[in-house]
Design an enzyme around this catalytic site. Sequence first.
Site, PDB file in Angstrom:
ATOM      1  CG  ASP A 187      10.767  52.422   9.409  1.00  0.00           C
ATOM      2  OD1 ASP A 187      10.346  53.640   9.774  1.00  0.00           O
ATOM      3  OD2 ASP A 187       9.917  51.310   9.015  1.00  0.00           O
ATOM      4  CE  LYS A 230       9.805  47.607   9.249  1.00  0.00           C
ATOM      5  NZ  LYS A 230      10.365  48.810   8.382  1.00  0.00           N
ATOM      6  CE  LYS A 255       6.746  49.347   8.032  1.00  0.00           C
ATOM      7  NZ  LYS A 255       7.653  50.193   7.452  1.00  0.00           N
TER       8      LYS A 255
END
Length: 315
Positions: free
Chosen positions: A152, A215, A251
């Site tokens: 991430d 995300k 996400k």
Amino acid sequence: MPTHAPAFADVTASDSTLRRFLHGLPGVDAVGLEARAAALGTRSIKTTAKAYAIDLAISMIDLTTLEGADTPGKVRALAAKAVHPDPTDRTTPSTAAVCVYPDMAAIAKEALKGSGVKVASVATAFPAGRAALDVKLADVRDAVAAGADEIDMVIDRGAFLSGRYLKVYEEIRAVKEAAGAARLKVIFETGELSTYDNIRRASWIGMIAGADFIKTSTGKVAVNATPANTLLMLEAVRDFREQTGVQVGVKPAGGIRTSKDAIKFLVLVNETVGEDWLDNHWFRFGASSLLNDLLLQRQKLATGRYSGPDYVTVD
């Protein structure tokens, strides 16, 4: 399926061509976006559909601990909870992943061995992203070497907000290469991007650069995932797949704490991109406290009564 879109080579040839493309995207109708997100959030999900949604949401969680006080013991305990969220009911699905800092990735990997739960690691000088590129890439390589299945990363918001879109794109591409086989989630920190138009542009930069997921947030700022910004990102991945054939995950992270919240997001997914994304390979929740409420609601559906807070572990 390819993980990036070579058809965009001309678009990324220079800062000016990328800027022209991004500023040529349709403007976002903020009022319409928020109204649609609010309307979808009123859908009533009950009985068997609610039970299905709760289990699906559990299976989509990246169970997260990203604190300076993290210890090996805390990570091992979190890993055990990810594998068996409710030790009294082994029909409860495992979470999708455990998300930790790079120095804890090896601990998580060992604790999760054989479980199928992935190790996700934040990298690139998370959460601010204020570091030289070589430092960010070393951060990524260290996490992957320690066993991270997923990375991430955070984008350089300073570069994005000053219009240096090509720098953002090239950094994502470099991180994607450094991550190797690990899936890459690109965090925009939507609360710092100021406008919906910027969120749409960041989404396209991430997807063109090869993100496996886009995300919303780090969970470390005041405004994190919202129904509206997640809806906008879902529309972006839908449009991207229609144009390129490449599917990208989404996400939302930060601020999603209750079963009711999670189900609202699942309705957004179903109504915007459909069943192809209703799977933890393509949709995740970045959360730490959400799992506990999902477990309490799951137990309520099974027994007809609410358990006390001591029914679930404190993370």
